[in-house]
Enzyme design. Structure first.
Site, short mmCIF file in Angstrom:
data_model
loop_
_atom_site.label_atom_id
_atom_site.label_comp_id
_atom_site.label_asym_id
_atom_site.label_seq_id
_atom_site.Cartn_x
_atom_site.Cartn_y
_atom_site.Cartn_z
N ASP A 107 0.87 -1.19 0.00
CA ASP A 107 0.00 0.00 0.00
C ASP A 107 0.90 1.23 0.00
O ASP A 107 1.92 1.25 0.69
CB ASP A 107 -0.91 -0.02 1.25
CG ASP A 107 -2.13 0.85 1.09
OD1 ASP A 107 -1.98 2.05 0.79
OD2 ASP A 107 -3.25 0.33 1.25
N ASP A 134 4.05 1.22 -4.38
CA ASP A 134 3.03 1.59 -5.36
C ASP A 134 2.84 0.47 -6.37
O ASP A 134 3.83 -0.04 -6.92
CB ASP A 134 3.51 2.88 -6.06
CG ASP A 134 2.41 3.56 -6.84
OD1 ASP A 134 1.79 2.90 -7.70
OD2 ASP A 134 2.18 4.75 -6.59
N SER A 194 -16.86 -3.08 -9.25
CA SER A 194 -17.88 -2.21 -8.65
C SER A 194 -19.19 -2.27 -9.40
O SER A 194 -19.22 -2.40 -10.63
CB SER A 194 -17.34 -0.77 -8.70
OG SER A 194 -18.35 0.13 -8.35
N TYR A 205 -14.28 6.62 -13.49
CA TYR A 205 -14.02 5.57 -12.49
C TYR A 205 -14.60 4.24 -12.98
O TYR A 205 -13.92 3.21 -13.01
CB TYR A 205 -14.63 5.97 -11.14
CG TYR A 205 -14.67 4.85 -10.13
CD1 TYR A 205 -13.49 4.25 -9.68
CD2 TYR A 205 -15.88 4.38 -9.62
CE1 TYR A 205 -13.53 3.21 -8.76
CE2 TYR A 205 -15.93 3.35 -8.69
CZ TYR A 205 -14.75 2.76 -8.28
OH TYR A 205 -14.80 1.73 -7.37
N LYS A 239 -12.79 0.55 -14.14
CA LYS A 239 -13.09 -0.78 -13.61
C LYS A 239 -13.50 -1.73 -14.76
O LYS A 239 -13.11 -2.90 -14.78
CB LYS A 239 -14.21 -0.70 -12.57
CG LYS A 239 -13.80 -0.02 -11.27
CD LYS A 239 -12.84 -0.88 -10.46
CE LYS A 239 -12.40 -0.21 -9.18
NZ LYS A 239 -11.34 -0.91 -8.46
N PHE A 276 -21.51 -3.61 -4.14
CA PHE A 276 -22.54 -2.58 -4.12
C PHE A 276 -22.08 -1.47 -3.15
O PHE A 276 -21.05 -0.88 -3.40
CB PHE A 276 -23.93 -3.22 -3.92
CG PHE A 276 -24.42 -3.74 -5.26
CD1 PHE A 276 -23.76 -4.80 -5.89
CD2 PHE A 276 -25.45 -3.12 -5.93
CE1 PHE A 276 -24.12 -5.22 -7.17
CE2 PHE A 276 -25.83 -3.54 -7.20
CZ PHE A 276 -25.17 -4.59 -7.82
N ARG A 295 -30.32 2.34 -2.44
CA ARG A 295 -29.06 1.62 -2.69
C ARG A 295 -29.03 0.33 -1.88
O ARG A 295 -29.73 0.17 -0.90
CB ARG A 295 -27.85 2.49 -2.27
CG ARG A 295 -27.68 3.76 -3.08
CD ARG A 295 -27.23 3.48 -4.49
NE ARG A 295 -27.18 4.69 -5.32
CZ ARG A 295 -28.19 5.20 -6.00
NH1 ARG A 295 -29.40 4.64 -5.96
NH2 ARG A 295 -28.04 6.28 -6.75
N GLY A 300 -25.66 11.59 -12.96
CA GLY A 300 -24.95 10.31 -12.84
C GLY A 300 -25.55 9.38 -11.80
O GLY A 300 -25.11 8.25 -11.67
#
Ligand SMILES: NC(=O)c1ccc[n+]([C@@H]2O[C@H](COP(=O)([O-])OP(=O)(O)OC[C@H]3O[C@@H](n4cnc5c(N)ncnc54)[C@H](O)[C@@H]3O)[C@@H](O)[C@H]2O)c1
Length: 355
Positions: free
Chosen positions: A32, A63, A142, A166, A170, A195, A248, A312
């Site tokens: 990390d 990295d 995602s 984003y 993915k 989710f 959601r 969005g």
């Protein structure tokens, strides 16, 4: 026992998953760069996992885009003594790849950063895995991939139509994983489409600690509750939902962490395979419902204001988690009340996060 490389293991989902993996007896190498996390999270993970756990948690600051940093992580994996069950004599048995950037708004403003960290970073990781003879991967994907879904609950077969950089990043990684898996035998890959992960470990010792203004509802509510922010903005009160606010699928981060363990076990026990699975509860909760549940958990009123819809956003996004249930023998068990209780335990004990 397996030897696992966990990229982004100091982050929100990574730290909770590291705890579950340590408790299951695995050896971890965490890579990390602390772009959105603190080494303190991993110190607390070791503390929660009990005496001696720190000996099984090897932390490397580095990295994922840097081949030299990845090589250090694989070298650390080789240094861990292999057990009889360990599949890969060369070192790391499997990778769980959390490292990445995740803020939708930021991705619109800085798309190249998202392509760099999320896509180039994943590409470098895959190259390092292949070079080190490791071909088992769990990837953090995602539900944002589904864009504006036609069908709710959303099955994995729904079209992949991301609507922001984003989500594009993915989708690109999922595509890259499919291409790599098709290029040679031996790859075992699970793309887990999360989710809305929320809550914290029930101890309140580890939790979500976003930099700056939170992008997601839950950390925003908890920062209002703890007095760090004035009020919650509810984006849209005129959605076609029962109370007009967006719906959601919230998933307790401990359920999500256990979902990773289940996916890992299925991959390590099986042959070549590529799985794409929704990880959600299958239940929708509206923003106003979440605010009320959090008020009950923290015993105080959460001021909020309803503003216009945010571009969005979709009215309702709920998983069809049936595939994960049948393939992983896993399903969520924690309620919205537990998500709020545990999220509040974390935020009230750590009003400034790990700082
Ligand atoms: N939290 C969510 O709502 C959500 C939903 C769907 C998918 N995801 C995905 O799950 C993963 C984990 O999310 P999270 O909520 O734990 O985020 P997080 O920001 O808390 O964790 C990500 C971790 O990756 C590290 N990192 C970032 N760039 C790195 C790099 N170049 N090299 C090494 N480490 C790097 C960060 O320091 C952090 O520790 C991400 O890939 C995210 O896109 C998250």
């Amino acid at each position: 026992m397996a030897r696992l490389l966990i990229t982004g293991g100091a982050g929100f989902i990574g730290s909770h998953t590291c705890l579950v993996l340590l408790e299951a007896g695995h050896e971890l190498v965490v890579l990390d760069n602390y772009a959105n996390s603190s080494p303190e999270a991993l110190r607390r993970v070791a503390e929660l996992a009990g005496p001696g756990a720190a000996n099984h948690l090897h932390v490397i600051e580095g990295d994922i885009r840097q081949p030299g940093d990845l090589e250090r992580a694989f070298t650390a994996g080789r240094a861990i003594t292999a057990s009889a069950q360990s599949a890969n004599a060369a070192g790391i048995d499997a990778v769980i790849h959390f490292a990445g950037l995740k803020a939708v708004g930021e991705s619109v403003a800085e798309p190249l950063r998202y392509w760099d960290v999320n896509v180039t970073g994943s590409r470098q990781l895959l190259a390092a895995m292949a070079a080190n003879g490791c071909r088992t991967l769990v990837f953090s994907s995602s539900a944002t991939l589904y864009g504006y879904p036609d069908t709710v609950p959303i099955p994995e077969s729904a079209p992949v139509c991301p609507i922001n950089p984003y989500g594009h990043s993915k989708a690109a990684v999922e595509r890259m994983l499919a291409d790599v898996a098709a290029s040679e035998p031996g790859w075992r890959i699970a793309s887990l489409r999360y989710f809305n992960p929320v809550g914290a470990h029930p101890s309140g010792r580890i939790g979500e600690d976003p930099n700056g203004i939170p992008n997601n509802l839950f950390p925003f509510i908890s920062q209002v509750a703890v007095g760090r922010r004035e009020q919650v903005q509810v984006f849209g009160g005129d959605w076609p939902t029962a109370d007009g606010s967006g719906v959601r699928d919230y998933i307790h981060v401990m359920d999500l962490a256990e979902g990773h363990l289940a996916a890992l076990e299925v991959l390590l026990a099986g042959e070549d395979q590529q799985l794409t699975l929704n990880l959600g509860s299958g239940q929708g909760h509206s923003v106003l419902e979440v605010i009320r549940a959090f008020e009950a958990a923290c015993g105080q009123r959460i001021p909020y204001v309803i503003t216009s819809r945010r571009s969005g956003d979709a009215a309702s996004t709920v998983a069809d988690p049936g595939h994960a249930k049948s393939l992983l023998s896993w399903q969520t068990s924690r309620t919205l009340q537990e998500m709020c209780r545990d999220g509040w335990a974390w935020q009230s004990a750590n009003p400034d996060g790990y700082r």
